[in-house]
Enzyme design. Structure first.
Site, PDB file in Angstrom:
ATOM      1  N   CYS A   1     -16.716 -17.844  13.800  1.00 47.25           N
ATOM      2  CA  CYS A   1     -17.077 -16.494  13.365  1.00 47.25           C
ATOM      3  C   CYS A   1     -16.272 -16.179  12.107  1.00 47.25           C
ATOM      4  O   CYS A   1     -16.038 -17.063  11.297  1.00 47.25           O
ATOM      5  CB  CYS A   1     -16.832 -15.486  14.481  1.00 47.25           C
ATOM      6  SG  CYS A   1     -15.117 -15.392  15.049  1.00 47.25           S
TER       7      CYS A   1
ATOM      8  N   CYS B   1     -13.748  -2.535  11.521  1.00 45.68           N
ATOM      9  CA  CYS B   1     -14.414  -2.356  10.236  1.00 45.68           C
ATOM     10  C   CYS B   1     -14.472  -3.671   9.468  1.00 45.68           C
ATOM     11  O   CYS B   1     -15.413  -3.922   8.716  1.00 45.68           O
ATOM     12  CB  CYS B   1     -13.688  -1.292   9.411  1.00 45.68           C
ATOM     13  SG  CYS B   1     -13.890   0.382  10.057  1.00 45.68           S
TER      14      CYS B   1
ATOM     15  N   LYS C   1       0.818  -1.204   0.000  1.00 38.66           N
ATOM     16  CA  LYS C   1       0.000   0.000   0.000  1.00 38.66           C
ATOM     17  C   LYS C   1       0.854   1.257   0.000  1.00 38.66           C
ATOM     18  O   LYS C   1       0.477   2.276  -0.599  1.00 38.66           O
ATOM     19  CB  LYS C   1      -0.937  -0.004   1.210  1.00 38.66           C
ATOM     20  CG  LYS C   1      -2.078  -0.988   1.117  1.00 38.66           C
ATOM     21  CD  LYS C   1      -3.006  -0.859   2.318  1.00 38.66           C
ATOM     22  CE  LYS C   1      -4.142  -1.870   2.237  1.00 38.66           C
ATOM     23  NZ  LYS C   1      -5.046  -1.766   3.406  1.00 38.66           N
TER      24      LYS C   1
ATOM     25  N   ASP D   1      -6.840   1.710  12.404  1.00 41.14           N
ATOM     26  CA  ASP D   1      -8.155   1.121  12.663  1.00 41.14           C
ATOM     27  C   ASP D   1      -8.130   0.111  13.800  1.00 41.14           C
ATOM     28  O   ASP D   1      -8.999  -0.746  13.886  1.00 41.14           O
ATOM     29  CB  ASP D   1      -8.700   0.442  11.393  1.00 41.14           C
ATOM     30  CG  ASP D   1      -7.826  -0.708  10.919  1.00 41.14           C
ATOM     31  OD1 ASP D   1      -6.749  -0.928  11.515  1.00 41.14           O
ATOM     32  OD2 ASP D   1      -8.229  -1.396   9.964  1.00 41.14           O
ATOM     33  N   ASN D   2      -7.135   0.207  14.688  1.00 38.66           N
ATOM     34  CA  ASN D   2      -7.112  -0.677  15.853  1.00 38.66           C
ATOM     35  C   ASN D   2      -6.680   0.110  17.085  1.00 38.66           C
ATOM     36  O   ASN D   2      -5.909   1.069  16.994  1.00 38.66           O
ATOM     37  CB  ASN D   2      -6.206  -1.892  15.618  1.00 38.66           C
ATOM     38  CG  ASN D   2      -4.750  -1.519  15.557  1.00 38.66           C
ATOM     39  OD1 ASN D   2      -4.073  -1.420  16.579  1.00 38.66           O
ATOM     40  ND2 ASN D   2      -4.238  -1.294  14.344  1.00 38.66           N
TER      41      ASN D   2
END
Length: 392
Positions: free
Chosen positions: A350, A197, A95, A139-140
């Protein structure tokens, strides 16, 4: 409150730069002086994902002279619904490299610095050191608390953002001028309480809404214009199309920025935030099977009750054949305990194994001593047993 500019102006703008930034230059509050400050600024973006994508693109378009990118992940097809700095041809690339290429295409006058690594306690101060401002696109919770503590200890401001489904939040944390992230959230939420997310989903365009707020705040701080969100939390509800501004005060008992701070160096953030509760960690010991083992159990015809503890929308996307749905929340709350098997062996799964561990703990507490859960969840099943199924 207004604050003085964070950086000094560059000596000049070239003729090409004047042409490029002309719509900024004719704004009296920005003008030549503000654009020169942007040119001289060094901004680090932690993450090139959902929030990092629009943030990096608009930092580049605005003319921020040096943009750093901290990112270790590679582009996955599931990223493209929201991570707009990457494209189809970037799948499989790092990325950081993909984002850097897009930035150079947007603005060749920007110096891009790539930090293709995991941000951790060992490198965070060294990576932060050359930059004037940090934009947090993580995001953590473990990384968020680490970024906050490192920013406080190094005296740097940072712009924070968070997104989930249709909701977003943004603020500016700067201990020298106001509260830090720990003043707002002294402790992380209990493990499993707030889905990521990847577990709960996010409306792709929400990233642009919050990412653009982050860059707006960065520009205000760098140039010294307007009133930045220091001491305020902006809360956005996309479904209701409402913005609320909530006052956040500096906590005199804050563990990292208060007068009697107890956190004076970086801590073990994975341990601080946790991934599962202590009860779940204890429950999975000796009660965990792999996806391959589950496949063998099914092939042997073992008498099991395969229970999917995800949400109904996830169950519709993909499921392990023969499973039935009982969401984790209904098991943990006790509402669905009567639906759990008493004669057959319960096998919970899950998406990746966290929620099933919590469900397993609740089931064992209710008396299902021989229940187990599947390590890696449905993604483990896809990777180890049936790769023809869609991952998400």
């Amino acid at each position: 409150m207004s604050l003085p500019p964070l950086v000094e102006p560059a000596s000049e703008l070239s003729v090409d730069e004047v042409r490029r930034y002309s719509r900024h230059l004719i704004i009296p509050d920005v003008a030549m002086d503000g654009q020169k400050r942007l040119k001289n600024a060094k901004v680090l973006c932690v993450g090139a994902g959902g929030l990092g994508s629009p943030a990096l693109m608009y930092l580049a378009a605005a003319g921020v002279g040096t943009i750093g990118i901290v990112e270790f992940d590679t582009v996955d097809e599931s990223n493209l619904q929201r991570q707009i700095i990457h494209g189809q041809s970037d799948i499989g690339r790092t990325k950081a490299e993909s984002a850097a290429e897009s930035i150079r295409e947007i603005n060749p006058y920007v110096n891009v610095v790539i930090h293709n690594t995991v941000l951790d306690n060992d490198n965070v101060f060294e990576i932060f050191e050359p930059y004037d401002l940090i934009i947090d696109g993580t995001d953590n919770f473990a990384t968020r608390y680490m970024v906050n503590d490192a920013a406080v200890l190094s005296g740097k401001p940072y712009v924070w953002g968070s997104i989930y489904r249709f909701d977003g939040q943004a603020s500016v944390f700067w201990a020298d001028q106001g509260p830090c992230y720990r003043c707002l959230y002294p402790e992380p939420p209990p493990p499993g309480m707030v889905p990521s997310c990847a577990e709960g989903g996010v409306l792709g365009v929400l990233c642009a809404s919050i990412g653009s707020i982050q860059v707006t705040e960065a520009i205000k701080l760098l140039t010294g214009i307007g009133d930045p969100l220091v001491g305020s939390l902006m809360v956005y509800d996309a479904l209701e199309m409402t913005y609320r501004k909530i006052k956040v005060r500096k906590d005199p008992n804050c563990a990292v920025c208060g007068p009697n701070a107890t956190v004076k160096e970086l801590i073990d953030y994975e341990d601080f935030c946790g991934s599962v509760t202590d009860e779940a960690a204890e429950a999975v010991v000796g009660s965990t099977i792999t996806a391959r083992e589950l496949a063998e159990w099914i092939k042997e015809g073992r008498d099991i009750d395969l229970i999917d503890v995800r949400e109904p929308a996830e169950y519709e996307i993909v499921r392990i054949p023969g499973s039935r749905l009982i969401p984790k929340g209904d098991i943990v709350s006790g509402a669905a305990l009567a639906d759990l098997p008493t004669e057959r062996q319960a096998v919970f799964y899950c998406k990746a194994g966290v929620r099933s561990a919590e469900a397993l703990a609740a089931a064992k507490a209710a008396g299902l001593k021989n229940a187990v859960h599947v390590q890696g969840g449905v993604l483990g099943w896809i990777n180890q047993v049936d790769p023809s199924l869609p991952a998400y």
